[in-house]
Scaffold this motif. Structure first.
Motif, PDB file in Angstrom:
ATOM      1  N   TRP A   1      55.957  44.882   9.905  1.00 48.67           N
ATOM      2  CA  TRP A   1      55.990  44.454   8.512  1.00 48.67           C
ATOM      3  C   TRP A   1      54.605  44.211   7.943  1.00 48.67           C
ATOM      4  O   TRP A   1      54.302  44.571   6.805  1.00 48.67           O
ATOM      5  N   MET A   2      53.700  43.612   8.736  1.00 46.27           N
ATOM      6  CA  MET A   2      52.406  43.180   8.216  1.00 46.27           C
ATOM      7  C   MET A   2      51.295  44.218   8.363  1.00 46.27           C
ATOM      8  O   MET A   2      50.414  44.309   7.500  1.00 46.27           O
ATOM      9  N   VAL A   3      51.297  44.986   9.460  1.00 45.83           N
ATOM     10  CA  VAL A   3      50.190  45.938   9.664  1.00 45.83           C
ATOM     11  C   VAL A   3      50.651  47.361   9.921  1.00 45.83           C
ATOM     12  O   VAL A   3      49.839  48.256  10.171  1.00 45.83           O
ATOM     13  N   GLY A   4      51.962  47.600   9.889  1.00 52.06           N
ATOM     14  CA  GLY A   4      52.464  48.963   9.982  1.00 52.06           C
ATOM     15  C   GLY A   4      52.556  49.547  11.372  1.00 52.06           C
ATOM     16  O   GLY A   4      52.633  50.775  11.534  1.00 52.06           O
ATOM     17  N   ILE A   5      52.570  48.693  12.408  1.00 53.53           N
ATOM     18  CA  ILE A   5      52.726  49.194  13.777  1.00 53.53           C
ATOM     19  C   ILE A   5      54.203  49.180  14.155  1.00 53.53           C
ATOM     20  O   ILE A   5      54.828  48.122  14.210  1.00 53.53           O
ATOM     21  N   ARG A   6      54.753  50.354  14.403  1.00 55.06           N
ATOM     22  CA  ARG A   6      56.127  50.467  14.878  1.00 55.06           C
ATOM     23  C   ARG A   6      56.114  50.568  16.403  1.00 55.06           C
ATOM     24  O   ARG A   6      55.232  51.197  16.978  1.00 55.06           O
ATOM     25  N   CYS A   7      57.080  49.944  17.055  1.00 58.14           N
ATOM     26  CA  CYS A   7      57.121  49.898  18.515  1.00 58.14           C
ATOM     27  C   CYS A   7      58.329  50.672  19.030  1.00 58.14           C
ATOM     28  O   CYS A   7      59.441  50.506  18.532  1.00 58.14           O
ATOM     29  N   GLU A   8      58.091  51.498  20.039  1.00 51.82           N
ATOM     30  CA  GLU A   8      59.174  52.298  20.617  1.00 51.82           C
ATOM     31  C   GLU A   8      59.089  52.281  22.141  1.00 51.82           C
ATOM     32  O   GLU A   8      58.014  52.488  22.711  1.00 51.82           O
ATOM     33  N   VAL A   9      60.222  52.026  22.779  1.00 50.69           N
ATOM     34  CA  VAL A   9      60.306  52.044  24.241  1.00 50.69           C
ATOM     35  C   VAL A   9      61.075  53.288  24.662  1.00 50.69           C
ATOM     36  O   VAL A   9      62.162  53.559  24.157  1.00 50.69           O
ATOM     37  N   ARG A  10      60.510  54.044  25.594  1.00 51.54           N
ATOM     38  CA  ARG A  10      61.134  55.265  26.087  1.00 51.54           C
ATOM     39  C   ARG A  10      61.391  55.158  27.580  1.00 51.54           C
ATOM     40  O   ARG A  10      60.837  54.312  28.267  1.00 51.54           O
ATOM     41  N   GLY A  11      62.236  56.066  28.078  1.00 50.21           N
ATOM     42  CA  GLY A  11      62.521  56.107  29.502  1.00 50.21           C
ATOM     43  C   GLY A  11      63.614  55.131  29.897  1.00 50.21           C
ATOM     44  O   GLY A  11      64.205  54.451  29.056  1.00 50.21           O
ATOM     45  N   THR A  12      63.864  55.077  31.185  1.00 54.32           N
ATOM     46  CA  THR A  12      64.895  54.195  31.732  1.00 54.32           C
ATOM     47  C   THR A  12      64.270  52.864  32.131  1.00 54.32           C
ATOM     48  O   THR A  12      63.438  52.801  33.048  1.00 54.32           O
TER      49      THR A  12
ATOM     50  N   ALA B   1      49.456  52.115  23.185  1.00 47.34           N
ATOM     51  CA  ALA B   1      49.379  50.950  22.304  1.00 47.34           C
ATOM     52  C   ALA B   1      47.959  50.621  21.848  1.00 47.34           C
ATOM     53  O   ALA B   1      47.743  50.126  20.739  1.00 47.34           O
ATOM     54  N   GLY B   2      46.978  50.901  22.706  1.00 41.20           N
ATOM     55  CA  GLY B   2      45.602  50.577  22.370  1.00 41.20           C
ATOM     56  C   GLY B   2      45.033  51.383  21.221  1.00 41.20           C
ATOM     57  O   GLY B   2      44.008  51.006  20.641  1.00 41.20           O
ATOM     58  N   VAL B   3      45.674  52.488  20.875  1.00 41.83           N
ATOM     59  CA  VAL B   3      45.228  53.274  19.724  1.00 41.83           C
ATOM     60  C   VAL B   3      45.371  52.460  18.438  1.00 41.83           C
ATOM     61  O   VAL B   3      44.560  52.569  17.514  1.00 41.83           O
ATOM     62  N   PHE B   4      46.402  51.614  18.384  1.00 39.24           N
ATOM     63  CA  PHE B   4      46.714  50.871  17.164  1.00 39.24           C
ATOM     64  C   PHE B   4      46.341  49.387  17.260  1.00 39.24           C
ATOM     65  O   PHE B   4      46.023  48.770  16.259  1.00 39.24           O
ATOM     66  N   TRP B   5      46.416  48.847  18.467  1.00 43.95           N
ATOM     67  CA  TRP B   5      46.098  47.429  18.693  1.00 43.95           C
ATOM     68  C   TRP B   5      45.029  47.399  19.781  1.00 43.95           C
ATOM     69  O   TRP B   5      45.334  47.316  20.966  1.00 43.95           O
ATOM     70  N   PRO B   6      43.742  47.496  19.402  1.00 38.49           N
ATOM     71  CA  PRO B   6      42.683  47.612  20.403  1.00 38.49           C
ATOM     72  C   PRO B   6      42.465  46.335  21.193  1.00 38.49           C
ATOM     73  O   PRO B   6      42.914  45.258  20.805  1.00 38.49           O
ATOM     74  N   ARG B   7      41.770  46.477  22.295  1.00 37.56           N
ATOM     75  CA  ARG B   7      41.533  45.342  23.195  1.00 37.56           C
ATOM     76  C   ARG B   7      40.558  44.330  22.601  1.00 37.56           C
ATOM     77  O   ARG B   7      40.542  43.169  23.010  1.00 37.56           O
ATOM     78  N   THR B   8      39.726  44.747  21.657  1.00 37.78           N
ATOM     79  CA  THR B   8      38.797  43.841  20.987  1.00 37.78           C
ATOM     80  C   THR B   8      38.837  44.083  19.483  1.00 37.78           C
ATOM     81  O   THR B   8      39.304  45.122  19.018  1.00 37.78           O
ATOM     82  N   GLY B   9      38.338  43.122  18.727  1.00 39.92           N
ATOM     83  CA  GLY B   9      38.257  43.276  17.285  1.00 39.92           C
ATOM     84  C   GLY B   9      39.522  42.831  16.564  1.00 39.92           C
ATOM     85  O   GLY B   9      40.530  42.485  17.178  1.00 39.92           O
ATOM     86  N   ILE B  10      39.457  42.862  15.244  1.00 37.45           N
ATOM     87  CA  ILE B  10      40.533  42.381  14.387  1.00 37.45           C
ATOM     88  C   ILE B  10      41.431  43.511  13.877  1.00 37.45           C
ATOM     89  O   ILE B  10      42.645  43.352  13.779  1.00 37.45           O
ATOM     90  N   LEU B  11      40.842  44.653  13.548  1.00 31.63           N
ATOM     91  CA  LEU B  11      41.572  45.717  12.862  1.00 31.63           C
ATOM     92  C   LEU B  11      42.748  46.233  13.688  1.00 31.63           C
ATOM     93  O   LEU B  11      42.600  46.612  14.852  1.00 31.63           O
ATOM     94  N   ARG B  12      43.925  46.233  13.084  1.00 27.69           N
ATOM     95  CA  ARG B  12      45.130  46.826  13.662  1.00 27.69           C
ATOM     96  C   ARG B  12      45.524  48.016  12.794  1.00 27.69           C
ATOM     97  O   ARG B  12      45.599  47.900  11.571  1.00 27.69           O
ATOM     98  N   LYS B  13      45.752  49.162  13.411  1.00 27.37           N
ATOM     99  CA  LYS B  13      46.003  50.397  12.674  1.00 27.37           C
ATOM    100  C   LYS B  13      47.499  50.718  12.649  1.00 27.37           C
ATOM    101  O   LYS B  13      48.187  50.545  13.659  1.00 27.37           O
ATOM    102  N   PRO B  14      48.011  51.200  11.536  1.00 24.15           N
ATOM    103  CA  PRO B  14      49.434  51.568  11.479  1.00 24.15           C
ATOM    104  C   PRO B  14      49.723  52.811  12.310  1.00 24.15           C
ATOM    105  O   PRO B  14      48.871  53.684  12.474  1.00 24.15           O
ATOM    106  N   GLY B  15      50.942  52.878  12.847  1.00 21.06           N
ATOM    107  CA  GLY B  15      51.343  54.039  13.627  1.00 21.06           C
ATOM    108  C   GLY B  15      52.427  53.676  14.625  1.00 21.06           C
ATOM    109  O   GLY B  15      52.967  52.564  14.611  1.00 21.06           O
ATOM    110  N   LEU B  16      52.745  54.620  15.504  1.00 26.71           N
ATOM    111  CA  LEU B  16      53.829  54.453  16.468  1.00 26.71           C
ATOM    112  C   LEU B  16      53.281  54.107  17.845  1.00 26.71           C
ATOM    113  O   LEU B  16      52.742  54.971  18.553  1.00 26.71           O
TER     114      LEU B  16
END
Length: 246
Positions: free
Chosen positions: A56-67, A186-201
């Motif tokens: 809702w706030m930064v546009g990151i959608r979360c998806e779990v795949r596999g068993t 996940a690190g593409v959108f929510w990096p290990r350092t810094g503030i910026l969170r990028k929208p995406g899947l």
């Protein structure tokens, strides 16, 4: 949307989720002190609400795949950010994490980690740390659950190489459980350092288990190959080139 505006949204998001962590930690504290079920419910609530807020706030959608495993297994997971911890924990019934000892003294996180049965490791004492880890894990598995360990030992940014450590193989051989590899982007959108969170899947993918009985070196080689290959594919799927950045 400008990067500056996204940065502001990200800052507000980070303030909200850490304030929410404190609020939930206090609200559930009486329940969590007396029963692990209370601690588990608090952490599940936090994980799910944080993923909802991320969308809702930064546009990151979360998806779990596999068993998703539900029995006693070792989960060897790619670790890029705090987000993959949340996603894996939400997906599995009763996750217990191998974690650095310093986190035990973190407000809220430390107390709830203890109640969940997470196993702290002193990363500065490698041989002794591994021996103690095996002993602590054996004791903790008196109660069923899924043991999550990060084979690289820390968060690793997308596109960065870091060797896989022997601890995962020792646990896999010592416990006699299957090992389920988990890949992520996940690190593409929510990096290990810094503030910026990028929208995406953001994706975590539970891969085919490695059954018990594989020799240590062969196990580590196979684990690294399947996790890194699939993680690279997930990053490419969302437009990130792990060999050269965006």
């Amino acid at each position: 949307m400008s990067q500056g505006f996204q940065w502001i949204r990200s800052l507000i998001f980070m303030i909200v989720i850490y304030a929410w962590m404190l609020i939930l930690g206090v609200v559930y504290l009486p329940y969590a002190i007396f029963t692990k079920r209370g601690a588990l419910r608090a952490c599940k609530t936090y994980a799910r609400s944080t993923m909802w807020l991320a969308r809702w706030m930064v546009g990151i959608r979360c998806e779990v795949r596999g068993t998703v495993p539900t029995g006693e297994v070792v989960i060897g997971a790619k670790h890029q950010s705090f987000l993959d911890i949340i996603m894996i924990f939400d997906a599995i019934p009763h996750g217990k994490f191998i974690m650095k000892r310093e986190l035990l003294w973190t407000p809220v996180i430390g107390m709830y980690a203890r109640r969940l049965g997470c196993i702290p490791v002193n990363r500065g004492k490698k041989g002794a740390a591994v021996a103690k880890m095996v002993k602590d894990v054996a004791k903790e598995f008196a109660e069923p659950g899924q043991l999550v360990i990060y084979p690289q030992g820390t968060r690793v940014a997308p596109g960065v190489s870091k060797p896989y450590k022997v601890g995962t193989a020792i646990l896999y051989n010592g416990l006699g459980f299957p090992c389920v590899p988990v890949a992520t982007n996940a690190g593409v959108f929510w990096p290990r350092t810094g503030i910026l969170r990028k929208p995406g899947l953001a994706i975590v993918d539970f891969l085919d288990p490695i059954e018990p009985g594989v020799e240590r070196d062969a196990f580590l080689s196979r684990l690294e190959d399947v996790i890194e290959t699939r993680s690279d594919a997930l990053m490419k799927e969302v437009g990130f080139d792990p060999d050269g950045g965006h």
